[in-house]
Motif scaffolding. Structure first.
Motif, PDB file in Angstrom:
ATOM      1  N   VAL A 109     -18.339   3.517   6.744  1.00  0.00           N
ATOM      2  CA  VAL A 109     -17.477   2.359   6.500  1.00  0.00           C
ATOM      3  C   VAL A 109     -16.111   2.658   7.108  1.00  0.00           C
ATOM      4  N   ASP A 110     -15.955   2.183   8.347  1.00  0.00           N
ATOM      5  CA  ASP A 110     -14.714   2.424   9.089  1.00  0.00           C
ATOM      6  C   ASP A 110     -13.839   1.188   8.934  1.00  0.00           C
ATOM      7  N   SER A 111     -13.181   1.102   7.803  1.00  0.00           N
ATOM      8  CA  SER A 111     -12.510  -0.161   7.463  1.00  0.00           C
ATOM      9  C   SER A 111     -10.989  -0.031   7.601  1.00  0.00           C
ATOM     10  N   SER A 112     -10.344  -1.171   7.546  1.00  0.00           N
ATOM     11  CA  SER A 112      -8.877  -1.158   7.443  1.00  0.00           C
ATOM     12  C   SER A 112      -8.564  -1.045   5.950  1.00  0.00           C
ATOM     13  N   ASP A 113      -7.315  -1.159   5.574  1.00  0.00           N
ATOM     14  CA  ASP A 113      -6.966  -0.963   4.163  1.00  0.00           C
ATOM     15  C   ASP A 113      -7.435  -2.127   3.302  1.00  0.00           C
ATOM     16  N   PRO A 114      -7.692  -1.891   2.021  1.00  0.00           N
ATOM     17  CA  PRO A 114      -8.263  -2.943   1.161  1.00  0.00           C
ATOM     18  C   PRO A 114      -7.248  -4.038   0.807  1.00  0.00           C
TER      19      PRO A 114
ATOM     20  N   GLY B  36       0.277  -5.464  10.897  1.00  0.00           N
ATOM     21  CA  GLY B  36       1.428  -4.576  10.702  1.00  0.00           C
ATOM     22  C   GLY B  36       1.048  -3.167  10.288  1.00  0.00           C
ATOM     23  N   ILE B  37      -0.245  -2.851  10.227  1.00  0.00           N
ATOM     24  CA  ILE B  37      -0.669  -1.504   9.797  1.00  0.00           C
ATOM     25  C   ILE B  37      -1.301  -0.773  10.989  1.00  0.00           C
ATOM     26  N   VAL B  38      -0.815   0.437  11.282  1.00  0.00           N
ATOM     27  CA  VAL B  38      -1.364   1.239  12.391  1.00  0.00           C
ATOM     28  C   VAL B  38      -2.831   1.563  12.106  1.00  0.00           C
ATOM     29  N   GLN B  39      -3.699   1.200  13.024  1.00  0.00           N
ATOM     30  CA  GLN B  39      -5.137   1.486  12.897  1.00  0.00           C
ATOM     31  C   GLN B  39      -5.498   2.763  13.635  1.00  0.00           C
ATOM     32  N   LEU B  40      -4.897   2.935  14.835  1.00  0.00           N
ATOM     33  CA  LEU B  40      -5.185   4.129  15.618  1.00  0.00           C
ATOM     34  C   LEU B  40      -4.167   4.274  16.747  1.00  0.00           C
ATOM     35  N   THR B  41      -3.970   5.523  17.155  1.00  0.00           N
ATOM     36  CA  THR B  41      -3.186   5.782  18.365  1.00  0.00           C
ATOM     37  C   THR B  41      -4.038   6.676  19.250  1.00  0.00           C
TER      38      THR B  41
ATOM     39  N   TRP C 176      -1.737  11.392  -1.395  1.00  0.00           N
ATOM     40  CA  TRP C 176      -0.315  11.365  -1.778  1.00  0.00           C
ATOM     41  C   TRP C 176       0.086  10.006  -2.317  1.00  0.00           C
ATOM     42  N   LEU C 177      -0.683   8.944  -1.903  1.00  0.00           N
ATOM     43  CA  LEU C 177      -0.227   7.570  -2.216  1.00  0.00           C
ATOM     44  C   LEU C 177      -1.151   6.823  -3.158  1.00  0.00           C
ATOM     45  N   HIS C 178      -2.424   7.177  -3.169  1.00  0.00           N
ATOM     46  CA  HIS C 178      -3.379   6.262  -3.813  1.00  0.00           C
ATOM     47  C   HIS C 178      -4.346   6.942  -4.779  1.00  0.00           C
ATOM     48  N   THR C 179      -3.865   7.864  -5.612  1.00  0.00           N
ATOM     49  CA  THR C 179      -4.831   8.571  -6.477  1.00  0.00           C
ATOM     50  C   THR C 179      -5.509   7.613  -7.458  1.00  0.00           C
TER      51      THR C 179
ATOM     52  N   THR D  64      -0.170   9.592  12.228  1.00  0.00           N
ATOM     53  CA  THR D  64       0.371   8.214  12.289  1.00  0.00           C
ATOM     54  C   THR D  64      -0.143   7.313  11.163  1.00  0.00           C
ATOM     55  N   TYR D  65      -0.800   7.906  10.147  1.00  0.00           N
ATOM     56  CA  TYR D  65      -1.110   7.140   8.935  1.00  0.00           C
ATOM     57  C   TYR D  65      -0.050   7.522   7.897  1.00  0.00           C
ATOM     58  N   PRO D  66       0.309   6.565   7.038  1.00  0.00           N
ATOM     59  CA  PRO D  66       1.330   6.857   6.030  1.00  0.00           C
ATOM     60  C   PRO D  66       0.966   8.111   5.223  1.00  0.00           C
TER      61      PRO D  66
ATOM     62  N   GLY E  53     -14.731  -1.805  14.805  1.00  0.00           N
ATOM     63  CA  GLY E  53     -14.708  -2.649  15.995  1.00  0.00           C
ATOM     64  C   GLY E  53     -14.013  -2.055  17.201  1.00  0.00           C
ATOM     65  N   ASP E  54     -13.224  -0.994  17.019  1.00  0.00           N
ATOM     66  CA  ASP E  54     -12.573  -0.419  18.201  1.00  0.00           C
ATOM     67  C   ASP E  54     -13.541   0.455  18.992  1.00  0.00           C
ATOM     68  N   GLY E  55     -14.674   0.811  18.393  1.00  0.00           N
ATOM     69  CA  GLY E  55     -15.695   1.557  19.133  1.00  0.00           C
ATOM     70  C   GLY E  55     -15.608   3.068  19.025  1.00  0.00           C
TER      71      GLY E  55
ATOM     72  N   MET F 211       0.834  -1.213   0.000  1.00  0.00           N
ATOM     73  CA  MET F 211       0.000   0.000   0.000  1.00  0.00           C
ATOM     74  C   MET F 211       0.857   1.248   0.000  1.00  0.00           C
ATOM     75  N   TRP F 212       2.087   1.179   0.477  1.00  0.00           N
ATOM     76  CA  TRP F 212       3.005   2.344   0.478  1.00  0.00           C
ATOM     77  C   TRP F 212       4.439   1.826   0.329  1.00  0.00           C
ATOM     78  N   PRO F 213       4.733   1.331  -0.889  1.00  0.00           N
ATOM     79  CA  PRO F 213       6.074   0.776  -1.126  1.00  0.00           C
ATOM     80  C   PRO F 213       7.150   1.847  -0.921  1.00  0.00           C
TER      81      PRO F 213
ATOM     82  N   ASN G 277     -16.983   6.643   3.544  1.00  0.00           N
ATOM     83  CA  ASN G 277     -16.000   5.593   3.785  1.00  0.00           C
ATOM     84  C   ASN G 277     -14.579   6.122   3.706  1.00  0.00           C
ATOM     85  N   MET G 278     -13.690   5.391   4.369  1.00  0.00           N
ATOM     86  CA  MET G 278     -12.280   5.736   4.404  1.00  0.00           C
ATOM     87  C   MET G 278     -11.766   5.658   2.971  1.00  0.00           C
ATOM     88  N   ALA G 279     -11.056   6.690   2.534  1.00  0.00           N
ATOM     89  CA  ALA G 279     -10.650   6.727   1.119  1.00  0.00           C
ATOM     90  C   ALA G 279      -9.165   7.050   0.970  1.00  0.00           C
ATOM     91  N   GLU G 280      -8.349   6.358   1.748  1.00  0.00           N
ATOM     92  CA  GLU G 280      -6.896   6.345   1.517  1.00  0.00           C
ATOM     93  C   GLU G 280      -6.244   7.722   1.444  1.00  0.00           C
ATOM     94  N   SER G 281      -5.047   7.759   0.843  1.00  0.00           N
ATOM     95  CA  SER G 281      -4.250   8.984   0.899  1.00  0.00           C
ATOM     96  C   SER G 281      -4.091   9.617  -0.481  1.00  0.00           C
TER      97      SER G 281
HETATM   98  N1  LIG Z   1     -11.416   3.127  13.745  1.00  0.00           N
HETATM   99  C1  LIG Z   1     -10.098   3.188  13.188  1.00  0.00           C
HETATM  100  C2  LIG Z   1      -9.948   2.267  12.015  1.00  0.00           C
HETATM  101  C3  LIG Z   1      -8.840   2.735  11.124  1.00  0.00           C
HETATM  102  N2  LIG Z   1      -9.177   2.673   9.752  1.00  0.00           N
HETATM  103  C4  LIG Z   1      -8.072   2.529   8.863  1.00  0.00           C
HETATM  104  C5  LIG Z   1      -6.812   2.063   9.527  1.00  0.00           C
HETATM  105  C6  LIG Z   1      -5.705   1.891   8.522  1.00  0.00           C
HETATM  106  C7  LIG Z   1      -5.448   3.176   7.804  1.00  0.00           C
HETATM  107  N3  LIG Z   1      -4.389   3.024   6.857  1.00  0.00           N
HETATM  108  C8  LIG Z   1      -3.896   4.289   6.377  1.00  0.00           C
HETATM  109  C9  LIG Z   1      -3.533   4.212   4.950  1.00  0.00           C
HETATM  110  C10 LIG Z   1      -3.133   5.579   4.450  1.00  0.00           C
HETATM  111  N4  LIG Z   1      -2.952   5.584   3.060  1.00  0.00           N
HETATM  112  C11 LIG Z   1      -6.709   3.689   7.126  1.00  0.00           C
HETATM  113  C12 LIG Z   1      -7.820   3.821   8.136  1.00  0.00           C
END
Ligand SMILES: NCCCN[C@H]1CC[C@H](NCCCN)CC1
Length: 290
Positions: free
Chosen positions: A156-161, A50-55, A195-198, A225-227, A86-88, A10-12, A189-193
């Protein structure tokens, strides 16, 4: 070896590091590896595969924006669905909206909920709200069985695809979400970065423009703390009768005023709401129709 840190697809070629004071939990669910550690400067950190979800330090930016951008865009939301989350933290933010009567949440991995309740009580507090109905399972499946037009908003509070959240950026999922929303309803919904994912953003926007006949807007927020230090949000609305006024860019619900919550907002306010939709020129050029 050092190079292993630069291989995330996702961020080589880039890596983000946090000083670890103490590892608090290491586990493996049916879906992913789960890690919690005490960082020296960002509080406790939740990591999935291995991917930071939240701090603890910067989760407010993501959780407050992904909830209040959609919920302040429509008049008095009543029924809300959270996909993932799921973290609430997202539940905690939705609870601020006194008009909300029912909050369904569909999280695929129960370990995330249990770990959050144990290590992140200030996020898991969201599960204590009596309006919350928890479903453990696949959200695409949950949505396929949801009544047509049931929800005012879907978040849609998801992790990365990559991994369990892969299908949450594909067209069939957006179609089931659009069907489960009422006329003039809103999806965020979460829509990435930017800078990285146009390319990924372009693909998501193209699919959403076909699927949501109302409006599609891209917004973003700073999350250190997200890339690349930013995260995007896609706010889509279904076509609604004029009475159901949807205005993502200039909020019609002023949350601060309605705020009787014991815990103050740390990031969101109505100026940040509108500013979130201002986009840099490269993004407007690289992503058509923005
Ligand atoms: N409730 C917090 C869930 C966190 N969602 C995702 C966690 C991973 C994160 N990667 C960041 C990728 C940046 N390009 C996106 C949000």
């Amino acid at each position: 070896s050092k190079k292993v840190y630069f291989n995330n697809p996702m961020w080589p070629g880039e890596a983000h590091s946090l000083k670890v004071d103490k590892v608090l939990y290491k586990g493996k669910s049916d879906f992913q590896e789960v890690l919690v550690f005490e960082s020296s400067t960002y509080g406790k950190v939740l990591v999935l595969d291995g991917i930071v979800q939240l701090t603890e330090k910067d989760e407010c930016a993501y959780q407050e924006m992904i909830v209040h951008l959609p919920l302040c865009s429509i008049l008095s939301p009543k029924t809300v669905l959270v996909v993932g989350g799921g973290d609430g933290g997202v539940l905690r933010e939705i609870a601020r909206h006194t008009s909300v009567e029912q909050i369904d949440i569909c999280e695929i991995d129960k370990m995330v909920i249990d770990v959050s309740k144990r290590f992140f009580p200030q996020l898991a507090v969201g599960f204590e709200d009596p309006r919350v109905h928890l479903h453990i399972g696949d959200a695409a499946d949950f949505l396929r069985h949801a009544p047509k037009g049931k929800y005012d908003a879907i978040i849609v509070d998801s992790s990365d695809p990559v991994g369990p959240a892969q299908e949450l950026v594909e067209k069939p999922f957006f179609e089931t979400a659009a069907r489960a929303l009422r006329a003039g309803g809103v999806l965020c919904n979460m829509a990435e970065s930017m800078w990285l994912h146009t390319h990924l953003i372009q693909d998501m926007i193209s699919v959403c423009r076909e699927t949501f006949k109302g409006s599609v807007h891209y917004a973003w927020a700073s999350v250190p703390t997200y890339p690349s230090g930013v995260i995007g949000f896609l706010i889509c609305s279904t076509e609604g009768p004029p009475v159901d006024f949807v205005n993502p860019v200039n909020p019609i619900e002023k949350l601060e005023g309605a705020l009787k919550h014991k815990r103050e907002l740390r990031f969101y306010n109505s100026e940040m709401h509108s500013a979130a939709f201002a986009l840099p020129s490269f993004l407007k050029r690289e992503v058509s129709s923005l």
